[in-house]
Design an enzyme around this catalytic site. Structure first.
Site, PDB file in Angstrom:
ATOM      1  CB  CYS A   1       3.156  -2.291  13.723  1.00 27.40           C
ATOM      2  SG  CYS A   1       3.155  -1.985  11.948  1.00 27.40           S
TER       3      CYS A   1
ATOM      4  CB  CYS B   1       6.497  -3.564  15.927  1.00 25.70           C
ATOM      5  SG  CYS B   1       8.147  -3.207  15.590  1.00 25.70           S
TER       6      CYS B   1
ATOM      7  CD  GLU C   1      -2.668  -1.137   2.591  1.00 28.42           C
ATOM      8  OE1 GLU C   1      -3.669  -2.174   2.289  1.00 28.42           O
ATOM      9  OE2 GLU C   1      -2.724  -0.440   3.370  1.00 28.42           O
TER      10      GLU C   1
ATOM     11  CB  CYS D   1       1.342   5.661  11.395  1.00 31.49           C
ATOM     12  SG  CYS D   1       1.036   7.447  11.638  1.00 31.49           S
TER      13      CYS D   1
ATOM     14  CG  ASN E   1      -3.600   5.157  13.826  1.00 25.31           C
ATOM     15  OD1 ASN E   1      -4.325   6.026  13.975  1.00 25.31           O
ATOM     16  ND2 ASN E   1      -2.647   5.490  13.011  1.00 25.31           N
TER      17      ASN E   1
ATOM     18  CB  CYS F   1       6.925  -5.406   8.399  1.00 29.22           C
ATOM     19  SG  CYS F   1       8.445  -4.615   9.107  1.00 29.22           S
TER      20      CYS F   1
ATOM     21  CD  GLU G   1      13.502  -1.042   9.283  1.00 31.26           C
ATOM     22  OE1 GLU G   1      12.663  -0.458  10.021  1.00 31.26           O
ATOM     23  OE2 GLU G   1      14.415  -0.577   9.089  1.00 31.26           O
TER      24      GLU G   1
ATOM     25  CB  CYS H   1       3.125   7.475   3.113  1.00 30.81           C
ATOM     26  SG  CYS H   1       3.537   6.054   4.386  1.00 30.81           S
TER      27      CYS H   1
HETATM   28  N1  SAH Z   1       9.622  -0.155   9.888  1.00 35.80           N
HETATM   29  C1  SAH Z   1       9.734   1.272   9.836  1.00 35.80           C
HETATM   30  C2  SAH Z   1       8.835   2.020   8.923  1.00 35.80           C
HETATM   31  C3  SAH Z   1       7.344   1.644   9.031  1.00 35.80           C
HETATM   32  S1  SAH Z   1       6.170   2.359   9.996  1.00 35.80           S
HETATM   33  C4  SAH Z   1       9.668   1.730  11.233  1.00 35.80           C
HETATM   34  O1  SAH Z   1       9.396   1.086  12.020  1.00 35.80           O
HETATM   35  O2  SAH Z   1      10.101   2.944  11.645  1.00 35.80           O
HETATM   36  C5  SAH Z   1       6.076   3.922  10.162  1.00 35.80           C
HETATM   37  C6  SAH Z   1       5.987   4.449  11.618  1.00 35.80           C
HETATM   38  O3  SAH Z   1       4.374   4.040  12.132  1.00 35.80           O
HETATM   39  C7  SAH Z   1       6.709   3.928  12.907  1.00 35.80           C
HETATM   40  O4  SAH Z   1       7.185   4.757  13.528  1.00 35.80           O
HETATM   41  C8  SAH Z   1       6.084   2.825  13.417  1.00 35.80           C
HETATM   42  O5  SAH Z   1       6.383   2.443  14.558  1.00 35.80           O
HETATM   43  C9  SAH Z   1       4.766   3.800  13.543  1.00 35.80           C
HETATM   44  N2  SAH Z   1       3.391   2.862  13.627  1.00 35.80           N
HETATM   45  C10 SAH Z   1       3.324   1.515  13.335  1.00 35.80           C
HETATM   46  N3  SAH Z   1       2.030   0.965  13.895  1.00 35.80           N
HETATM   47  C11 SAH Z   1       1.488   2.103  14.350  1.00 35.80           C
HETATM   48  C12 SAH Z   1       0.243   2.109  15.107  1.00 35.80           C
HETATM   49  N4  SAH Z   1      -0.581   1.236  15.138  1.00 35.80           N
HETATM   50  N5  SAH Z   1      -0.078   3.462  15.689  1.00 35.80           N
HETATM   51  C13 SAH Z   1       0.712   4.569  15.326  1.00 35.80           C
HETATM   52  N6  SAH Z   1       2.003   4.442  15.056  1.00 35.80           N
HETATM   53  C14 SAH Z   1       2.346   3.048  14.318  1.00 35.80           C
END
Ligand code: SAH
Length: 403
Positions: free
Chosen positions: A167, A164, A140, A391, A348, A160, A216, A153
């Site tokens: 996420c 985490c 996406e 995000c 989120n 990924c 990532e 974005c």
């Molecule tokens: N893998 C990379 C980039 C992708 S995510 C990274 O982790 O930086 C981009 C950002 O969104 C990251 O800071 C991630 O931690 C954040 N993110 C992921 N899931 C989220 C959520 N549910 N709510 C808010 N931020 C989130």
């Protein structure tokens, strides 16, 4: 307090940055369901996206044209069509002899991503696209138009491997790395929609690119770097977007941050910190078990020193998990005196998650504590929440819905 230790993810397996294996597999894979080291999702071993002009630098494009039995400058003409005119349609390439257009376009401009679904909100100024790749992998991208700027974005991987737990993408595991051209295609599609006036607000251009979609980026290092070059090289070699307007966001792959610092490419680095203490960060960002907070921040400060650019520290505020006053103070202790800026992101919640965003009052207090300590801080706007485009929500959920 919610017990976050119940949801354990296996410990990261790491490979040194000097190991170029990321061309075949990510630098670091966190296995899910007790299979450390195994890419999750529907990985298709050996499946490689077709080669595309945007995978190649200008010299390689000329060489590719010659290998097709064409004059080398056809490579430059194709670059102009793709990066300057934003077209890959042979019919529009009137400066190329008719008999050469189709073979050149077939060999160097294959369609890499097909828009499967489009979601819009904010009166059309936020647009999320669900793309299907040649092998059925989904990714996406999200275009966000603001007064005076348009941010794209993009995804760097299908899925990924970082796992985490907050996420959405992290829940599905890694399918595969995207090619450089698959990344660039997402930006070109946005640029095209803007140039053609398809985004409300009149014709426009992309000003910023953030690698904050799926994946990532630093686990797909060489392709992400090639994509950054295509995005920032001058027109018509590339899209001509300012290097300072590109942000690479990472969980904190320390050797890759060091390698990026050596590229002399002043892109902005964003570090997804989310906790100032290793105990909590080990859970929220499992790669922390390999590279601790102190190491990640050391790498970030070296990056800032090498590029002169302020590092963005991403911190998703999760109610009763990482939003306590003492953690704000601990974060300020870590960042004080460094070239850093904190981006607070209201969490989120992802489907099925028992976590939610912090209360607005708690968020304000967290922000104020950092500000009082002299740390530059902003609260991230959460554009696209209603289309799951905010995000961490990019989970390609749309693919399961009927068309
Ligand atoms: N893998 C990379 C980039 C992708 S995510 C990274 O982790 O930086 C981009 C950002 O969104 C990251 O800071 C991630 O931690 C954040 N993110 C992921 N899931 C989220 C959520 N549910 N709510 C808010 N931020 C989130």
């Amino acid at each position: 307090m919610t017990d976050i230790t119940q949801r354990r993810v296996p410990v990261a397996q790491a490979a040194p940055a000097s190991d170029r294996r990321e061309d075949h597999q990510p630098v670091l894979v966190i296995g899910r369901e007790g299979r450390p080291g195994q890419p999750a999702g529907q990985a298709l071993p050996g499946a490689r996206p077709p080669r595309h002009l945007a995978d190649l630098d200008p010299g390689e494009r000329r060489a590719a044209a010659e290998r097709l039995g064409q004059r080398s400058f056809r490579g430059d003409q194709l670059s102009r069509h793709y990066f300057a005119r934003l077209t890959d349609d042979p019919v529009e390439m009137t400066d190329v002899p008719a008999e050469a257009r189709v073979p050149l376009a077939e060999a160097l401009l294959p369609r890499l991503l097909t828009a499967e679904r489009e979601f819009t909100c904010d009166q059309g100024q936020t647009r999320k696209t669900l793309w299907r790749a040649f092998d059925g992998a989904y990714v996406e991208s999200v275009l966000m138009r603001y007064p005076g700027r348009v941010t794209m974005c993009v995804s760097s991987q299908a899925g990924c491997g970082m796992a985490c737990p907050f996420c959405a993408t992290g829940q599905a595991g890694l399918t595969r790395n995207l090619s450089a051209a698959e990344i660039v295609t997402q930006v070109v599609a946005g640029a095209r929609a803007l140039a053609r006036g398809e985004v409300p607000g009149g014709p426009g251009r992309i000003s910023n690119v953030v690698f904050m979609g799926m994946g990532e980026p630093l686990a797909n290092y060489s392709r992400v770097l090639a994509a950054v070059r295509r995005i920032t090289d001058r027109v018509p070699d590339g899209l001509g977007i300012s290097r300072r307007a590109v942000t690479v966001s990472t969980v904190g792959l320390v050797p890759a941050i060091a390698r990026l610092a050596g590229e002399r490419l002043p892109v902005r680095l964003a570090v997804s910190l989310h906790a100032p203490d290793d105990g909590l960060r080990d859970e929220l960002v499992p790669v922390n078990r390999r590279w601790k907070v102190a190491e990640v921040l050391d790498a970030a400060w070296s990056y800032a020193a090498a590029t002169g650019r302020r590092v963005s520290i991403e911190y998703a505020l999760i109610r009763d998990i990482n939003d306590q006053a003492w953690r704000a103070e601990a974060l300020a202790d870590l960042l004080s005196g460094h070239l850093a800026h904190v981006n607070l992101i209201p969490l989120n919640p992802t489907p099925g998650s028992r976590w939610t965003a912090s209360d607005p009052g708690v968020m304000r207090e967290f922000e104020e504590r950092l500000a009082r300590r002299g740390i530059p801080v902003t609260v991230r706007d959460t554009r696209g929440t209603e289309i799951d485009g905010a995000c961490g929500q990019l989970a390609a959920a749309g693919r399961a819905e009927p068309r």
